[in-house]
Design an enzyme around this catalytic site. Structure first.
Site, PDB file in Angstrom:
ATOM      1  N   TYR A  86      33.692   8.899 -18.683  1.00  0.00           N
ATOM      2  CA  TYR A  86      32.627   7.933 -18.420  1.00  0.00           C
ATOM      3  C   TYR A  86      32.534   6.924 -19.565  1.00  0.00           C
ATOM      4  CZ  TYR A  86      28.009   5.895 -18.057  1.00  0.00           C
ATOM      5  OH  TYR A  86      26.971   4.998 -18.004  1.00  0.00           O
ATOM      6  N   ARG A 133      21.130   8.953 -28.571  1.00  0.00           N
ATOM      7  CA  ARG A 133      19.856   8.390 -29.022  1.00  0.00           C
ATOM      8  C   ARG A 133      18.875   8.162 -27.876  1.00  0.00           C
ATOM      9  NH1 ARG A 133      20.451   2.391 -30.338  1.00  0.00           N
ATOM     10  NH2 ARG A 133      20.454   2.465 -28.064  1.00  0.00           N
ATOM     11  N   ARG A 143      18.021   8.626 -15.348  1.00  0.00           N
ATOM     12  CA  ARG A 143      19.461   8.632 -15.608  1.00  0.00           C
ATOM     13  C   ARG A 143      19.803   9.817 -16.501  1.00  0.00           C
ATOM     14  NH1 ARG A 143      18.492   2.808 -16.664  1.00  0.00           N
ATOM     15  NH2 ARG A 143      18.395   3.341 -18.875  1.00  0.00           N
ATOM     16  N   PHE A 203      33.372  -8.156 -37.107  1.00  0.00           N
ATOM     17  CA  PHE A 203      32.966  -7.954 -35.717  1.00  0.00           C
ATOM     18  C   PHE A 203      33.104  -6.495 -35.301  1.00  0.00           C
ATOM     19  CE2 PHE A 203      34.124  -7.787 -31.202  1.00  0.00           C
ATOM     20  CZ  PHE A 203      33.058  -8.465 -30.620  1.00  0.00           C
TER      21      PHE A 203
END
Length: 329
Positions: A86, A133, A143, A203
């Site tokens: 997932y 978290r 969910r 980044f």
């Protein structure tokens, strides 16, 4: 979440084709980020203006991601393998796609785009951190992303972990998942060590140090089951200023895994595994010489860093808000 499966599944399967259609848009979403779909012609136009080499990468990743997300619309995260799968679909593929773009642009060496295992780990580390978290928020929204293989050892239902009488097994479950997420840190360090372009490094490195600090805050913390656990914005800005080279990133990783080590309960079922992965990360963090001070900056650099921090403040607020939604499903 407000779009029916009957509509959503075909959209996910075909979404990559909409990038090539000048007029495609979707106006039936009720989500707060629905503007992305309503004003999609603006996005697709920019996509079609890109060089073909970039278009191919983006379209390929969008295709794979759409198919994967559709798979998990009607499938729960049962095993740890499911959890990895997932997270691969919703975040690992992003890491792979970005890495391929870095290499295609020649900002980075070819190996960065070719080594999909490391790129995937970059995404999995971030996604698992968010999932860990956001336990309570996801529960409130209906969910579930924590893998049954783990939580079923600590309760009959995942929602049971939020009950005060179950706080001890709940925290043990939390610690096991944090330990699992930490397994990706060695790959993260190796990936970052290969980067040569400063903008690409910043980044990539900033979200990773944010994630390790968030995991350290969540580890063995009952608050995960009672409210929101987030790093302070000041702490986040400091991390953004510091994570500009490998020495500093190694120092940050060392600091936060050491924080986790200090909190490991001897009675925790995962304590041995947690100690092992923390030890591994500590050794890797020290492997390229002594750790440098994270604050030994020249006045010019510090001024530039403060400017970057100021400019990043609004961006950071937006990123933290967007992290509340894992997949846009």
């Amino acid at each position: 979440m407000t779009i029916s499966l009957e509509t959503k599944i075909p959209m996910l399967h075909n979404f990559h084709t909409y990038l090539y259609r000048a007029d495609w848009r979707f106006t039936e979403s009720k989500e707060k980020d629905r503007q992305v779909l309503e004003d999609f012609p603006t996005i697709s136009l920019e996509f079609r203006n890109l060089a073909e080499v970039y278009q191919k990468v983006i379209a390929d990743i969008c295709h794979k991601m759409g198919v994967g997300m559709a798979e998990f619309l009607e499938k729960k995260v049962e095993s740890l393998l499911d959890w990895d799968k997932y997270c691969h679909y919703v975040a690992g593929l992003v890491g792979i796609g970005l890495s391929r773009l870095f290499s295609a642009s020649e900002l980075e060496d070819a190996i960065v785009g070719e080594d999909t295992r490391l790129s995937n780990s970059m995404g999995l580390f971030l996604q698992k951190t968010n999932i860990i978290r956001d336990y309570l928020e996801d529960q409130l929204d209906g969910r579930e992303f924590w893998p049954r293989e783990v939580w079923s050892k600590y309760g009959k239902k995942l929602s049971d972990l939020a009950k005060p009488e179950n706080i001890v097994p709940a925290v043990q479950c939390l610690n096991e998942l944090v330990t699992n997420a930490l397994q990706h840190v060695p790959d993260v360090l190796l990936y970052l060590s290969r980067l040569r372009n400063q903008s690409v490094f910043n980044f990539c490195a900033i979200p990773q140090v944010m994630a390790i600090s968030t995991l350290a805050a969540c580890y063995n913390n009952q608050q995960v089951f009672k409210g929101v656990v987030k790093i302070r914005k000041g702490q986040a800005v400091t991390l953004m200023m510091d994570a500009t080279n490998m020495q500093s990133v190694r120092a940050i990783m060392y600091q936060y895994v050491n924080e986790i080590y200090q909190k490991i309960p001897l009675t925790d079922p995962s304590s041995g595994r947690t100690q092992n992965i923390v030890s591994t990360v500590q050794k890797l963090s020290l492997s390229s010489g002594p750790l440098v001070s994270r604050h030994s900056f020249s006045p010019i650099y510090l001024s530039c860093a403060m400017l970057l921090a100021a400019l990043s403040w609004q961006y950071l607020s937006t990123v933290q808000a967007s992290e509340e939604v894992h997949t846009g499903q």
